[in-house]
Design an enzyme around this catalytic site. Structure first.
Site, mmCIF file in Angstrom:
data_model
loop_
_atom_site.group_PDB
_atom_site.id
_atom_site.type_symbol
_atom_site.label_atom_id
_atom_site.label_comp_id
_atom_site.label_asym_id
_atom_site.label_seq_id
_atom_site.Cartn_x
_atom_site.Cartn_y
_atom_site.Cartn_z
ATOM 1 N N ASP A 130 -2.309 6.759 2.914
ATOM 2 C CA ASP A 130 -1.797 7.815 2.041
ATOM 3 C C ASP A 130 -0.551 7.393 1.275
ATOM 4 O O ASP A 130 0.051 8.202 0.566
ATOM 5 C CB ASP A 130 -1.493 9.073 2.865
ATOM 6 C CG ASP A 130 -0.489 8.794 3.980
ATOM 7 O OD1 ASP A 130 0.032 7.656 4.054
ATOM 8 O OD2 ASP A 130 -0.225 9.705 4.778
ATOM 9 N N GLY A 131 -0.129 6.145 1.463
ATOM 10 C CA GLY A 131 1.037 5.665 0.726
ATOM 11 C C GLY A 131 2.373 6.142 1.279
ATOM 12 O O GLY A 131 3.421 5.880 0.699
ATOM 13 N N ASP B 217 8.993 -6.420 8.116
ATOM 14 C CA ASP B 217 7.948 -5.421 8.359
ATOM 15 C C ASP B 217 7.936 -4.955 9.812
ATOM 16 O O ASP B 217 7.202 -5.478 10.643
ATOM 17 C CB ASP B 217 6.564 -5.949 7.958
ATOM 18 C CG ASP B 217 6.188 -5.440 6.571
ATOM 19 O OD1 ASP B 217 7.080 -4.968 5.845
ATOM 20 O OD2 ASP B 217 5.006 -5.513 6.208
ATOM 21 N N ASP C 277 0.702 -11.484 6.869
ATOM 22 C CA ASP C 277 1.239 -10.665 5.780
ATOM 23 C C ASP C 277 2.581 -10.046 6.151
ATOM 24 O O ASP C 277 3.238 -9.451 5.301
ATOM 25 C CB ASP C 277 0.244 -9.561 5.390
ATOM 26 C CG ASP C 277 -0.221 -8.755 6.586
ATOM 27 O OD1 ASP C 277 -0.826 -9.348 7.494
ATOM 28 O OD2 ASP C 277 0.033 -7.542 6.622
ATOM 29 N N LYS D 72 10.036 1.805 0.717
ATOM 30 C CA LYS D 72 8.846 1.927 1.573
ATOM 31 C C LYS D 72 8.535 3.404 1.806
ATOM 32 O O LYS D 72 9.427 4.163 2.192
ATOM 33 C CB LYS D 72 9.114 1.217 2.901
ATOM 34 C CG LYS D 72 7.915 1.013 3.782
ATOM 35 C CD LYS D 72 8.235 -0.043 4.830
ATOM 36 C CE LYS D 72 7.126 -0.239 5.830
ATOM 37 N NZ LYS D 72 7.459 -1.305 6.782
ATOM 38 N N GLY E 124 0.815 -1.215 0.000
ATOM 39 C CA GLY E 124 0.000 0.000 0.000
ATOM 40 C C GLY E 124 0.845 1.258 0.000
ATOM 41 O O GLY E 124 0.343 2.346 -0.253
HETATM 42 P P1 AMP Z 1 1.496 -3.055 8.180
HETATM 43 O O1 AMP Z 1 0.661 -3.026 9.408
HETATM 44 O O2 AMP Z 1 2.507 -1.928 8.097
HETATM 45 O O3 AMP Z 1 2.122 -4.378 7.954
HETATM 46 O O4 AMP Z 1 0.513 -2.750 6.968
HETATM 47 C C1 AMP Z 1 -0.648 -3.503 6.706
HETATM 48 C C2 AMP Z 1 -1.175 -3.109 5.346
HETATM 49 O O5 AMP Z 1 -1.524 -1.732 5.328
HETATM 50 C C3 AMP Z 1 -0.216 -3.303 4.195
HETATM 51 O O6 AMP Z 1 -0.966 -3.679 3.079
HETATM 52 C C4 AMP Z 1 0.384 -1.938 4.031
HETATM 53 O O7 AMP Z 1 0.899 -1.717 2.730
HETATM 54 C C5 AMP Z 1 -0.814 -1.046 4.311
HETATM 55 N N1 AMP Z 1 -0.413 0.276 4.798
HETATM 56 C C6 AMP Z 1 0.123 0.592 5.987
HETATM 57 N N2 AMP Z 1 0.339 1.919 6.088
HETATM 58 C C7 AMP Z 1 -0.092 2.468 4.937
HETATM 59 C C8 AMP Z 1 -0.155 3.805 4.421
HETATM 60 N N3 AMP Z 1 0.270 4.850 5.130
HETATM 61 N N4 AMP Z 1 -0.660 3.970 3.182
HETATM 62 C C9 AMP Z 1 -1.091 2.935 2.460
HETATM 63 N N5 AMP Z 1 -1.074 1.670 2.885
HETATM 64 C C10 AMP Z 1 -0.578 1.422 4.109
HETATM 65 MG MG MG Z 2 3.098 -5.250 6.626
#
Ligand code: AMP
Ligand code: MG
Length: 487
Positions: free
Chosen positions: A125-126, A262, A252, A113, A92
């Protein structure tokens, strides 16, 4: 040594095609600047460390420039988050820029990232903020230096781009390196979306690229799953032995290679606490420190379910059965070494358990206890360490048992004992408060503390002159920091 434009690409994951990932270009950060780079990670790509200081480095890893041979892709995956299945996740906010191979023929994925929105951004917001990018950078390189398998980090690039979390922060990018970015959740995605052809393609890809030796086995997929079980058992044994709490062990976030992956609200234990929860949104403590062990198995079962099209349920169950005994063997082996023991005895397990119980009750610093234990002979060390314990009678009983055990272990000089123990007992670990100090300075534009802390953590077992302040228990303010998950 290579210049930045001399990297050689071979984007094998990108070639799997659009069912597996989507072409997305990085969204540049404003005024990109180098926060910190890892010379050791740069060496993995044969990069000359001097190139980190050139403007093009910050431009490349801040999303402004791209190699002509790079093929930036956002990967699709799904996964079990806190026990519940989320049907679609994916990159994301990160992009697989491409796969590079070095002069030794090793392939490394370059993953950026914080690179902007993708079709998998959902509500996000990516972006990634400076704080979380620094934490991921420091953790990956620190774990690696401790001998704990982990993805690596090449650099953090800071910027002036505003990013909103609980308050306004600044955007950053971290360039992550790993031999693969495939997660358990990749297999789950193709299994639950009922795409058997792509599922088989993915399995072939992983087998060919990452587990080629399993091809020689009568059942290659089963051999591969067994290997994944073994690697996870070993990785989690190392987490537990060194007091690392991952915090978000969703499927994931579990790598198909058995590496730590992660980084979010992770923490190293300061005081030993088996029930420690580093993720303050984890209200039930699903991912508490001691739960990491059964959760490791739970996650492997989720992967096993996704592999049922290839492997019989009985064989999967048998392979899963390897996890706990392997975990225990690795863990006990490491803890024996941390105690300075070179032989194995039946009762060593309870020797470790009773020590941890005493440490828990007295809030003893987990890292410093073992380091100090090796500073002196067993007899002298336990006398010095005694004051840290509340239950003195309990500690005395343990200390007598330990001294007797050390005596039975063999006849070593104190020099030998110290050398052996200091080689496995770090003096410096990434304490949350140390990261916090470095982040606070970096947020005000001073990157020297992040760089110094990174340097110290690359040699955690070696006493470094003038670095005493990194080997202390946390001050009161630094003991119970709440680390935000909105990263
Ligand atoms: P994480 O908890 O960081 O492992 O993220 C879980 C999911 O949320 C993954 O698909 C990430 O890519 C997405 N994600 C986390 N933070 C963001 C963000 N700020 N913008 C877009 N996607 C996010
Ligand atoms: Mg993750």
């Amino acid at each position: 040594m290579k210049a930045l434009d001399e990297l050689t690409f071979d984007n094998r994951f990108a070639r799997l095609g659009d069912a597996f990932s989507t072409h997305v270009l990085p969204e540049p950060l404003d005024e990109p600047r180098l926060v910190v780079a890892s010379k050791a990670a740069m060496a993995l790509l044969d990069l000359d460390p001097a190139v980190a200081e050139t403007p093009v480095f910050a431009e490349l890893f801040g999303g402004h420039k791209l190699w002509a041979e790079a093929e930036p892709r956002a990967m699709v995956y799904s996964g079990h988050q806190f026990g519940g299945y989320t049907p679609q996740l994916g990159d994301g906010r990160g992009l697989l820029l491409g796969e590079v191979y070095n002069d030794a023929g090793e392939h490394w994925d370059l993953h950026l990232k914080g690179a902007g929105m993708t079709p998998y951004s959902r509500m996000g917001d990516g972006r990634a903020v400076l704080r979380s990018s620094i934490r991921e950078f420091l953790a990956s390189e620190a774990l690696h230096a401790l001998g704990i398998p982990s993805s690596r980090a090449l650099c953090v690039i800071g910027s002036s781009t505003p990013v909103w979390r609980e308050k306004q922060e600044r955007g950053a990018m971290v360039l992550r390196l790993a031999h693969s970015h495939i997660r358990f959740g990749h297999f789950e995605y193709f299994y639950y979306t009922k795409k058997p052809e792509q599922q088989a393609e993915l399995a072939e890809h992983v087998l060919n690229l990452h587990y080629p030796e399993c091809r020689e086995q009568p059942e290659p997929y089963l051999a591969m799953f067994r290997e994944i079980v073994e690697r996870n058992a070993e990785m989690i044994a190392k987490w537990q032995a060194y007091g690392f709490c991952h915090g978000v062990m969703n499927t994931d976030n579990m790598s198909i290679l058995g590496i730590t992956f992660d980084f979010g609200p992770f923490a190293f234990l300061d005081d030993f606490d088996a029930h420690f929860i580093c993720n303050h949104s984890d209200h039930e403590g699903r991912y508490s420190f001691s739960n990491q062990v059964p959760i490791g198995q739970w996650n492997l079962s989720a992967l096993a379910q996704a592999l049922t099209p290839f492997i019989s349920v009985d064989a999967l169950k048998e392979a899963l059965g390897l996890y706990l005994p392997l975990y225990q063997a690795h863990y006990l082996d490491l803890m024996r070494r941390r105690l300075g023991l070179t032989t194995a005895e039946e009762d060593d397990q309870t020797l470790v358990e009773s020590l941890l119980k005493l440490m828990q009750n007295s809030g003893v610093d987990y890292t410093l206890f073992f380091r100090r234990l090796g500073d002196e002979s067993a007899a002298l060390a336990v006398t010095r360490l005694r004051d840290d314990f509340v239950d003195l009678a309990g500690f005395d009983t343990w200390a007598e048992r330990y001294k007797a055990r050390v005596a039975r272990d063999g006849d070593f000089t104190q020099e030998q004992r110290r050398e052996r123990m200091h080689a496995v007992n770090p003096l410096y670990i990434l304490r949350n408060y140390l990261a916090q100090n470095a982040i606070a300075a970096a947020e005000s534009g001073d990157y020297s503390e992040v760089r110094r802390l990174h340097e110290v953590l690359t040699r955690p077992f070696e006493e470094q002159a003038g670095m005493e302040q990194y080997a202390q228990r946390p001050p009161d303010w630094g003991k119970h920091l709440e680390i935000s998950c909105s990263s």
